[in-house]
Scaffold this active site. Structure first.
Site: not given
Length: 488
Positions: A374-378, A380, A404, A415
């Site tokens: 979750w820290q690296n796929w999106n 922006p 968190r 979502h």
């Protein structure tokens, strides 16, 4: 291999006896000789003949190969140190292509060609004379202008900070509530059109939230410098903008169209537009758009339609079979969508606007934990959450766990907002799925590390998404098709 006779100094005479004065040095020499290969004769015989160009000794050249074994591990053993499995990886790719080719042929034989590009238009427009979704996107400019006018008045002191904050909160709340009300009340808007309109307003919400925060920080810095009797440095660097000179429509709309959610007074800029790079990205956008539409129509839609009866009959074995069958096309389309959006689309927009920061994603595919994914796929969204949500909560005294959890709670809300409102039904499957990431992250981090953690992350992506898709499709089908039929 080479000629061992020329690479080692030839020994003449017999070896020292193990009972003689050789000692440890002789023992070490014997170990080295044994590891090096075949030994010379006890009386100083000539070494074994050199191998030929194929690596084999000449046939019939003598019987000097007295030893052909040495201490070594099998290649698959962890102690061997062997790591070149490129051939096995190629085999996996070939098997993957063959298995999916079989599924593709089976699909064509069973259903025929279902791809219909014209049908896609009906997903966006129900009535050709009514365009509510594009009108909603155009109306979003009102909220951007309102935020800009509030900031202009705050900069000159025409509004107090409390009044400005109240106006910004009202504006941001309206950004989310107004399009949702239109979607729920206007019958001519389609679910896909609703989704695109709500996504545009959600992005605008995040951008204007950042716009308000950064300008507020600049006002505080200016007030602090004024109270300390310091002058703001306006000549720190050439071609840079300082507050309040950034409050222009040109600056605002550059930020609104830039591929980022975090506002800055001075964005990094690329020196020129690379036409070849831009053309490649545009061609990728067109190709992958058609590919996604084709895969959804040809592969996913029949699978989803065939999944309704097992859900209705509560046939759990068939439900699991349908879930696994849906997992493959769903995951493939998700991967294509990731590349299409984060690499092709965002890079094309960045190239047109000469936006310099192109880090839209990191190596999430190597994630060994759910948190790392979750820290690296999106990037922006991750940058926005860290800058405007996570760190402000820490500064206000919240613990890291609470901050968190707050980030996941906000993500779960958006979502659900982007799924339930367009479908006009509220089942909280998306909200529950996002909140379930918290215990899942703990479980994977606690019990899996390394490659096992990476496999657990991939498994959650491959299986988790189809579950949510089937839940929403089933509920939507029951609400919009079975219920009206039962009433009739």
């Amino acid at each position: 291999m080479g000629d061992r006779g020329s690479s080692r100094r030839r020994r003449t005479g017999s070896r020292p006896s193990s009972h003689g004065g050789g000692g440890p040095a002789a023992a070490e020499e014997e170990v080295r000789d044994a590891a090096a290969g075949p030994d010379v004769g006890a009386a100083g015989d000539a070494p074994a003949p050199a191998p030929n160009k194929d690596g084999d000794a000449g046939v019939g050249s003598g019987h000097w190969e007295l030893r052909c074994h040495r201490l070594q591990d099998s290649l698959f053993s962890s102690d061997s140190g062997f790591s070149n499995y490129r051939g096995i990886l190629n085999w996996c790719v070939v098997m993957l292509i063959l298995s999916n080719a079989r599924l593709f042929l089976e699909n064509l034989i069973k259903y025929g060609i279902l791809v219909d590009p014209i049908q896609v238009v009906s997903l966006f427009l129900k009535d050709p004379y009514s365009w509510p979704a594009p009108c909603l996107v155009i109306a979003a400019n009102v909220f951007a202008v309102a935020a800009f006018q509030v900031e202009k008045r705050l900069a000159v002191g025409a509004l107090t900070e409390q009044a400005g904050l109240l106006l910004h909160v009202a504006n941001l709340a309206t950004i989310l509530c107004f399009p949702a009300a239109v979607v729920l009340l206007v019958e001519s808007i389609t679910p896909v059109g609703s989704l695109l309109a709500l996504m545009a307003h959600t992005i605008l919400f995040l951008k204007l939230f950042s716009y308000r925060d950064v300008n507020s920080w600049c006002r505080r810095a200016r007030a602090k410098a004024a109270s300390a009797g310091k002058k703001a440095s306006s000549a720190a660097a050439p071609h840079t903008v300082s507050y309040p000179d950034n409050l222009t429509y040109r600056d605002l709309y550059y930020f609104l169209f830039a591929p980022t959610l975090c506002y800055e007074l001075n964005f990094p800029r690329s020196p020129r537009i690379r036409k070849r790079f831009l053309l490649r990205r545009i061609l990728e956008m067109l190709f992958f758009t058609q590919l996604q539409v084709g895969l959804i129509q040809q592969w996913m839609v029949p699978t989803i339609q065939n999944s309704m009866k097992p859900f209705k009959d509560m046939d759990y074995s068939r439900i699991i079979e349908r879930l696994l069958k849906l997992a493959v096309p769903n995951h493939l389309i998700w991967l294509i969508f990731f590349y299409w959006l984060f690499h092709s689309c965002l890079n094309a927009v960045a190239e047109l606007m000469q936006f310099g920061d192109r880090e839209f994603y990191r190596d999430w595919w190597n994630s060994e934990s759910v948190t790392y994914f979750w820290q690296n796929w999106n990037i922006p969204v991750h940058k926005w959450c860290i800058r405007h949500f996570y760190k402000p909560m820490l500064r206000r005294g919240s613990s890291k766990w609470m901050a968190r959890t707050g980030v996941f709670l906000a993500s779960a809300f958006f979502h659900e907002y982007l799924v339930s409102v367009p479908l006009r039904m509220f089942r909280l499957w998306a909200f529950t799925g996002m909140m379930a990431q918290i215990p899942l992250a703990w479980f994977v981090g606690r019990f899996f590390q390394g490659n096992y953690g990476n496999a657990a992350v991939w498994l959650s992506l491959i299986i988790g998404q189809p579950i949510a898709v089937l839940m929403y499709v089933h509920d939507y089908y029951v609400l919009n098709y079975e219920a009206p039929a039962a009433e009739a």
